[in-house]
Motif scaffolding. Sequence first.
Motif, PDB file in Angstrom:
ATOM      1  N   THR A 119       3.204  -0.141 -59.637  1.00 43.17           N
ATOM      2  CA  THR A 119       2.572  -1.096 -58.582  1.00 43.17           C
ATOM      3  C   THR A 119       2.947  -0.304 -57.428  1.00 43.17           C
ATOM      4  OG1 THR A 119       2.347  -3.233 -57.790  1.00 43.17           O
ATOM      5  CG2 THR A 119       4.710  -2.267 -58.231  1.00 43.17           C
ATOM      6  N   TRP A 120       2.322  -1.138 -56.041  1.00 38.82           N
ATOM      7  CA  TRP A 120       2.426  -0.416 -54.861  1.00 38.82           C
ATOM      8  C   TRP A 120       2.595  -1.462 -53.990  1.00 38.82           C
ATOM      9  CZ3 TRP A 120      -2.102  -0.506 -51.103  1.00 38.82           C
ATOM     10  CH2 TRP A 120      -2.902  -1.271 -51.654  1.00 38.82           C
ATOM     11  N   ASP A 121       3.002  -0.911 -52.723  1.00 37.15           N
ATOM     12  CA  ASP A 121       3.247  -1.860 -51.360  1.00 37.15           C
ATOM     13  C   ASP A 121       2.474  -1.563 -50.253  1.00 37.15           C
ATOM     14  OD1 ASP A 121       4.538  -3.347 -49.499  1.00 37.15           O
ATOM     15  OD2 ASP A 121       6.618  -2.903 -50.275  1.00 37.15           O
ATOM     16  N   ALA A 122       1.427  -2.511 -50.120  1.00 33.03           N
ATOM     17  CA  ALA A 122       0.539  -2.171 -49.275  1.00 33.03           C
ATOM     18  C   ALA A 122       1.041  -2.792 -47.876  1.00 33.03           C
ATOM     19  CB  ALA A 122      -0.769  -3.209 -49.349  1.00 33.03           C
ATOM     20  N   VAL A 123       1.916  -3.698 -47.695  1.00 28.28           N
ATOM     21  CA  VAL A 123       2.448  -3.954 -46.297  1.00 28.28           C
ATOM     22  C   VAL A 123       3.405  -3.053 -45.809  1.00 28.28           C
ATOM     23  CG1 VAL A 123       4.062  -5.668 -45.320  1.00 28.28           C
ATOM     24  CG2 VAL A 123       2.093  -6.618 -46.559  1.00 28.28           C
ATOM     25  N   ALA A 124       4.289  -2.347 -46.843  1.00 29.78           N
ATOM     26  CA  ALA A 124       5.205  -1.467 -46.238  1.00 29.78           C
ATOM     27  C   ALA A 124       4.434  -0.271 -45.705  1.00 29.78           C
ATOM     28  CB  ALA A 124       6.185  -1.113 -47.521  1.00 29.78           C
ATOM     29  N   LEU A 125       3.385   0.175 -46.550  1.00 28.35           N
ATOM     30  CA  LEU A 125       2.649   1.358 -46.071  1.00 28.35           C
ATOM     31  C   LEU A 125       2.072   1.360 -44.887  1.00 28.35           C
ATOM     32  CD1 LEU A 125       1.732   4.180 -46.522  1.00 28.35           C
ATOM     33  CD2 LEU A 125      -0.127   3.352 -48.140  1.00 28.35           C
ATOM     34  N   ALA A 126       1.321  -0.077 -44.592  1.00 27.92           N
ATOM     35  CA  ALA A 126       0.624  -0.157 -43.429  1.00 27.92           C
ATOM     36  C   ALA A 126       1.761  -0.533 -42.058  1.00 27.92           C
ATOM     37  CB  ALA A 126       0.134  -1.638 -43.373  1.00 27.92           C
ATOM     38  N   HIS A 127       2.852  -0.742 -42.412  1.00 30.10           N
ATOM     39  CA  HIS A 127       3.848  -0.696 -41.254  1.00 30.10           C
ATOM     40  C   HIS A 127       4.411   0.663 -40.885  1.00 30.10           C
ATOM     41  CE1 HIS A 127       5.391  -5.145 -42.083  1.00 30.10           C
ATOM     42  NE2 HIS A 127       4.186  -5.213 -41.256  1.00 30.10           N
ATOM     43  N   ALA A 128       4.444   1.338 -42.107  1.00 30.57           N
ATOM     44  CA  ALA A 128       4.892   2.839 -41.822  1.00 30.57           C
ATOM     45  C   ALA A 128       3.842   3.483 -41.091  1.00 30.57           C
ATOM     46  CB  ALA A 128       5.054   3.448 -43.199  1.00 30.57           C
ATOM     47  N   ILE A 129       2.464   3.503 -41.153  1.00 22.86           N
ATOM     48  CA  ILE A 129       1.581   4.141 -40.306  1.00 22.86           C
ATOM     49  C   ILE A 129       1.028   3.452 -39.156  1.00 22.86           C
ATOM     50  CG2 ILE A 129       0.824   5.147 -42.354  1.00 22.86           C
ATOM     51  CD1 ILE A 129      -1.676   3.409 -42.641  1.00 22.86           C
ATOM     52  N   GLY A 130       1.785   2.228 -38.823  1.00 20.17           N
ATOM     53  CA  GLY A 130       1.244   1.511 -37.610  1.00 20.17           C
ATOM     54  C   GLY A 130      -0.144   0.974 -37.805  1.00 20.17           C
ATOM     55  N   SER A 131      -0.451   0.549 -38.879  1.00 19.66           N
ATOM     56  CA  SER A 131      -1.643  -0.064 -39.053  1.00 19.66           C
ATOM     57  C   SER A 131      -1.620  -1.582 -38.682  1.00 19.66           C
ATOM     58  CB  SER A 131      -2.193  -0.054 -40.769  1.00 19.66           C
ATOM     59  OG  SER A 131      -3.336  -0.492 -40.881  1.00 19.66           O
ATOM     60  N   ARG A 132      -2.614  -1.858 -38.082  1.00 17.83           N
ATOM     61  CA  ARG A 132      -2.780  -3.465 -37.588  1.00 17.83           C
ATOM     62  C   ARG A 132      -3.679  -4.349 -38.657  1.00 17.83           C
ATOM     63  NH1 ARG A 132      -4.471  -2.730 -31.123  1.00 17.83           N
ATOM     64  NH2 ARG A 132      -2.627  -1.592 -30.467  1.00 17.83           N
ATOM     65  N   ARG A 133      -3.897  -3.682 -39.846  1.00 20.27           N
ATOM     66  CA  ARG A 133      -4.600  -4.429 -40.759  1.00 20.27           C
ATOM     67  C   ARG A 133      -4.475  -3.930 -42.170  1.00 20.27           C
ATOM     68  NH1 ARG A 133     -11.112  -2.504 -40.001  1.00 20.27           N
ATOM     69  NH2 ARG A 133     -10.679  -0.408 -40.731  1.00 20.27           N
ATOM     70  N   LEU A 134      -4.611  -4.743 -43.108  1.00 22.70           N
ATOM     71  CA  LEU A 134      -4.535  -4.197 -44.409  1.00 22.70           C
ATOM     72  C   LEU A 134      -5.916  -4.056 -45.095  1.00 22.70           C
ATOM     73  CD1 LEU A 134      -1.768  -6.776 -45.963  1.00 22.70           C
ATOM     74  CD2 LEU A 134      -1.732  -4.377 -45.293  1.00 22.70           C
ATOM     75  N   ARG A 135      -6.756  -4.896 -44.690  1.00 27.84           N
ATOM     76  CA  ARG A 135      -8.310  -4.760 -45.033  1.00 27.84           C
ATOM     77  C   ARG A 135      -9.027  -5.005 -43.788  1.00 27.84           C
ATOM     78  NH1 ARG A 135      -8.288  -6.630 -50.698  1.00 27.84           N
ATOM     79  NH2 ARG A 135      -6.350  -7.287 -51.195  1.00 27.84           N
ATOM     80  N   GLY A 136     -10.196  -4.375 -44.133  1.00 27.08           N
ATOM     81  CA  GLY A 136     -11.415  -4.212 -43.127  1.00 27.08           C
ATOM     82  C   GLY A 136     -12.402  -5.125 -43.188  1.00 27.08           C
ATOM     83  N   PRO A 137     -13.647  -4.954 -42.779  1.00 29.86           N
ATOM     84  CA  PRO A 137     -14.751  -5.894 -43.146  1.00 29.86           C
ATOM     85  C   PRO A 137     -15.113  -5.946 -44.586  1.00 29.86           C
ATOM     86  CG  PRO A 137     -15.289  -4.260 -41.430  1.00 29.86           C
ATOM     87  CD  PRO A 137     -13.875  -3.651 -42.257  1.00 29.86           C
ATOM     88  N   GLY A 138     -15.359  -7.063 -44.935  1.00 31.90           N
ATOM     89  CA  GLY A 138     -15.753  -7.585 -46.455  1.00 31.90           C
ATOM     90  C   GLY A 138     -14.766  -7.556 -47.330  1.00 31.90           C
ATOM     91  N   GLY A 139     -13.374  -7.477 -46.755  1.00 29.10           N
ATOM     92  CA  GLY A 139     -11.973  -7.707 -47.701  1.00 29.10           C
ATOM     93  C   GLY A 139     -11.654  -6.238 -48.165  1.00 29.10           C
ATOM     94  N   ARG A 140     -12.234  -5.347 -47.861  1.00 27.40           N
ATOM     95  CA  ARG A 140     -12.073  -4.033 -48.661  1.00 27.40           C
ATOM     96  C   ARG A 140     -10.665  -3.300 -47.816  1.00 27.40           C
ATOM     97  NH1 ARG A 140     -15.796  -1.030 -51.361  1.00 27.40           N
ATOM     98  NH2 ARG A 140     -17.883  -2.068 -51.745  1.00 27.40           N
ATOM     99  N   TRP A 141      -9.720  -2.634 -48.641  1.00 21.63           N
ATOM    100  CA  TRP A 141      -8.650  -2.125 -48.135  1.00 21.63           C
ATOM    101  C   TRP A 141      -8.969  -1.201 -47.106  1.00 21.63           C
ATOM    102  CZ3 TRP A 141      -3.989  -4.226 -49.298  1.00 21.63           C
ATOM    103  CH2 TRP A 141      -3.973  -4.961 -50.688  1.00 21.63           C
ATOM    104  N   SER A 142      -8.304  -0.880 -45.979  1.00 25.18           N
ATOM    105  CA  SER A 142      -8.398   0.023 -45.141  1.00 25.18           C
ATOM    106  C   SER A 142      -8.102   1.532 -45.773  1.00 25.18           C
ATOM    107  CB  SER A 142      -7.209  -0.071 -43.979  1.00 25.18           C
ATOM    108  OG  SER A 142      -6.095   0.221 -44.429  1.00 25.18           O
TER     109      SER A 142
END
Length: 291
Positions: free
Chosen positions: A155-178
Amino acid sequence: MRSWILIPADSEKALGAAAGAGAEAVVIDLARPLPPAQQAAARTDAADWLRAHREQVLAQRRFERWARIPGLDTPHWREDLEAAMNGSPHGIVLSHCRSPEDIRQLASVLYEIEDQLGLAANVTRIVPQLGSTPACALALGRLVDELHPRVSALTWDAVALAHAIGSRRLRGPGGRWSDPLAQVRGQLLLIAHARGLGAIEYPFREIRDEDAGLRIAEAARADGFTGMFAIHPSQVAGINAAFAPIESETSEARKVVSAFATNPGASMVTVGDRRVGPTELLRAKRLLGED
């Protein structure tokens, strides 16, 4: 297993409702950071819950009992692991898993604890939570050849990775993952299938939006994931429905299992117009509940 629910070990209410959530795997979460006194109490509560639900004679739906522990780079992971193992869980979810070395280290400690507790050797499985930092994400390819036999799913950890790279979102338009998150997710999915393992999708965190949660679970199943985490009992039914096999899938799985049964010792068999091997057999057995 289709549905995995994360239950905070420090929540008496959540622990009380966990057995009736309908999930196929209940994961008592010891990885959430807490003040020392609360963490000690959470360890006790986790071990008590795991022990209390070892026998499920009256349960309408039997479930596996797992525990999630913090990464091996944290100071008290071993205390959390030992507390969980006192309840003899089916397996351990290792958060912030950095590399195959972390898995091997955990497996070695598990072997020691199993011996101390009189448990069968290697009975405790591992699900590593991968790709939580850029360095971890770039090292995912090593897992193809170096996974420990205890590992039963990824499994994976989307929130931890987003925080680690300074991303302001998990998903983009249409609900797709960044894009960076989608890359890690896709690589994990390919590695899991290459090794004949389960692939468990990250949970949808907007628990009030049940329609969106169901769409995301259906998309995860369509992409090839074998299960998904929930963070609230209200999400479990949708996950179970989304990941339930359809007739064409069960029919194909039976053909694969039958082909290998009639050709014992074969490394490849023909099913219809294609050749299938051991990973397809593992996937078929998992879908039929025979793994």
